[in-house]
Design a protein around this motif. Structure first.
Motif, PDB file in Angstrom:
ATOM      1  N   VAL A 142       0.839  -1.209   0.000  1.00 14.24           N
ATOM      2  CA  VAL A 142       0.000   0.000   0.000  1.00 14.24           C
ATOM      3  C   VAL A 142       0.870   1.254   0.000  1.00 14.24           C
ATOM      4  N   SER A 143       1.934   1.258   0.811  1.00 13.36           N
ATOM      5  CA  SER A 143       2.832   2.419   0.860  1.00 13.36           C
ATOM      6  C   SER A 143       3.526   2.632  -0.476  1.00 13.36           C
ATOM      7  N   GLU A 144       3.956   1.538  -1.108  1.00 11.63           N
ATOM      8  CA  GLU A 144       4.632   1.656  -2.389  1.00 11.63           C
ATOM      9  C   GLU A 144       3.674   2.119  -3.477  1.00 11.63           C
ATOM     10  N   LEU A 177       4.997  -4.490  -8.345  1.00 13.09           N
ATOM     11  CA  LEU A 177       3.914  -3.528  -8.512  1.00 13.09           C
ATOM     12  C   LEU A 177       4.300  -2.571  -9.632  1.00 13.09           C
ATOM     13  N   ARG A 178       3.474  -2.481 -10.656  1.00 12.45           N
ATOM     14  CA  ARG A 178       3.766  -1.637 -11.815  1.00 12.45           C
ATOM     15  C   ARG A 178       2.568  -0.739 -12.113  1.00 12.45           C
ATOM     16  N   MET A 179       2.862   0.510 -12.451  1.00 12.29           N
ATOM     17  CA  MET A 179       1.828   1.476 -12.798  1.00 12.29           C
ATOM     18  C   MET A 179       2.221   2.215 -14.062  1.00 12.29           C
ATOM     19  N   VAL A 180       1.244   2.437 -14.939  1.00 12.21           N
ATOM     20  CA  VAL A 180       1.465   3.147 -16.189  1.00 12.21           C
ATOM     21  C   VAL A 180       0.644   4.427 -16.170  1.00 12.21           C
ATOM     22  N   PHE A 181       1.295   5.558 -16.403  1.00 11.13           N
ATOM     23  CA  PHE A 181       0.648   6.868 -16.439  1.00 11.13           C
ATOM     24  C   PHE A 181       0.765   7.414 -17.859  1.00 11.13           C
ATOM     25  N   LEU A 234       3.283   5.758  -3.074  1.00 12.10           N
ATOM     26  CA  LEU A 234       4.493   6.452  -3.519  1.00 12.10           C
ATOM     27  C   LEU A 234       4.541   6.549  -5.039  1.00 12.10           C
ATOM     28  N   LEU A 235       4.244   5.448  -5.717  1.00 12.10           N
ATOM     29  CA  LEU A 235       4.270   5.459  -7.181  1.00 12.10           C
ATOM     30  C   LEU A 235       3.212   6.404  -7.742  1.00 12.10           C
ATOM     31  N   GLN A 236       2.034   6.426  -7.146  1.00 10.82           N
ATOM     32  CA  GLN A 236       0.987   7.335  -7.603  1.00 10.82           C
ATOM     33  C   GLN A 236       1.395   8.790  -7.414  1.00 10.82           C
ATOM     34  N   GLY A 268       4.135   9.575 -10.038  1.00 11.22           N
ATOM     35  CA  GLY A 268       3.573   9.689 -11.375  1.00 11.22           C
ATOM     36  C   GLY A 268       2.788  10.974 -11.560  1.00 11.22           C
ATOM     37  N   ALA A 269       1.969  11.314 -10.556  1.00  9.75           N
ATOM     38  CA  ALA A 269       1.176  12.541 -10.641  1.00  9.75           C
ATOM     39  C   ALA A 269       2.068  13.774 -10.663  1.00  9.75           C
ATOM     40  N   TYR A 270       3.126  13.753  -9.854  1.00 11.54           N
ATOM     41  CA  TYR A 270       4.034  14.905  -9.818  1.00 11.54           C
ATOM     42  C   TYR A 270       4.763  15.078 -11.150  1.00 11.54           C
ATOM     43  N   ALA A 271       5.253  13.968 -11.710  1.00 10.49           N
ATOM     44  CA  ALA A 271       5.968  14.051 -12.984  1.00 10.49           C
ATOM     45  C   ALA A 271       5.059  14.570 -14.088  1.00 10.49           C
ATOM     46  N   MET A 272       3.820  14.085 -14.139  1.00  9.44           N
ATOM     47  CA  MET A 272       2.889  14.539 -15.167  1.00  9.44           C
ATOM     48  C   MET A 272       2.538  16.014 -14.979  1.00  9.44           C
TER      49      MET A 272
END
Length: 286
Positions: free
Chosen positions: A51-53, A269-273, A56-58, A61-65
């Motif tokens: 959950v913490s990771e 855990l992988r996320m695509v933005f 962090l990834l969200q 990703g939001a900051y970079a975008m």
């Protein structure tokens, strides 16, 4: 005087302490209890780490975008001079008056400095470059005109051009405002950029078509004009793929990466933005 304390009895019916069997049963129950507690603790820790990771990834990703989008939305913008008939010195001390002539001014080459990029950049190149005009304006916080524009690192940089260049370096998304590149976020496994080019040639002039192009295609001279397609880019699609460091049992789960392919999560855990930004200030002033 004779003692009244009864003599020590060693009758077999009276026992003191635990038998070996009872001791072994107690130890076994204690070990089982510890095993269950440790299992619950490890499961709780694993869930908490995941959950913490994910959070962090969200956030990354939001900051970079947000940083990339802030620069892309301003790409190619120029100054609106609200008092064209007066000198700069006069403009910095006197507010614009009604009916004064106004004009857009550009002090940079918008054909080459608005957008740019390299599909497979070297260590000294960048995947995406954006630029827009830097100029000073009057502000109630200052007695003199100041600039309000900042690049991806929060720097004012050049007096005439705000430049931001992005690339993927060793798992980090880095940005350069003209000098040394600095990381923005980490845990990045892929960073892709596509350009939406408007085709106005031939019979398509009455009904322009938008198509996705690579940086190499946008750099290729147009067959009809002989010029690169960068001035015809009206949108930029950015995709970021972030991967966690904690091991997660994903079994046979898959996901769609930035290349549009369905691939294994590989127990991570992988996320695509993905986001598409319109270039509102494209084109050259007359």
């Amino acid at each position: 005087m004779q003692s009244t304390r009864p003599p020590f009895s060693s009758a077999p019916g009276r026992q003191h302490g635990l038998s070996l069997l009872e001791l072994m049963v107690g130890i076994a129950i204690g070990l089982l209890t510890m095993a269950v507690a440790l299992g619950a603790l490890m499961a709780t820790r694993g869930i908490s780490s995941t959950v913490s990771e994910a959070s962090l990834l969200q956030q990354q990703g939001a900051y970079a975008m947000r940083v990339i989008g802030q620069q892309l939305r301003q790409a190619g913008s120029v100054e609106l001079n609200l008092a064209y008939g007066r000198t700069r010195a006069d403009q910095t001390t006197n507010l614009p008056q009604p009916m004064e002539p106004v004009v857009f001014e550009a002090n940079s080459n918008r054909d080459s400095q608005t957008l740019g990029g390299v599909d497979s950049p070297s260590s000294s190149e960048f995947k995406l470059s954006t630029g827009y005009m830097n100029y000073q304006e009057l502000s109630y916080t200052s007695s003199t005109a100041i600039s309000f524009f900042r690049n991806c690192l929060g720097e004012g940089a050049s007096d005439t051009l705000i430049l931001s260049r992005f690339a993927l370096k060793d798992g980090e998304l880095v940005c350069s405002g003209g000098n040394t590149a600095q990381p923005i976020i980490s845990n990045v496994s892929d960073f892709t950029v596509s350009y939406l080019v408007q085709d106005n040639s031939g019979v398509k002039a009455s009904a322009p078509e938008i198509s996705f192009k690579t940086a190499a295609q946008a750099s290729t001279p147009d067959a009809s004009t002989g010029l690169a397609n960068w001035p015809n880019v009206f949108g930029v699609q950015v995709c970021l793929e972030l991967a966690g460091t904690e091991r997660v049992d994903t079994q046979d789960a898959t996901y769609v990466n930035c290349a549009g392919k369905e691939v294994s999560r590989d127990n991570k855990l992988r996320m695509v933005f993905r986001n598409t930004y319109q270039i509102r200030s494209q084109g050259k002033p007359a």
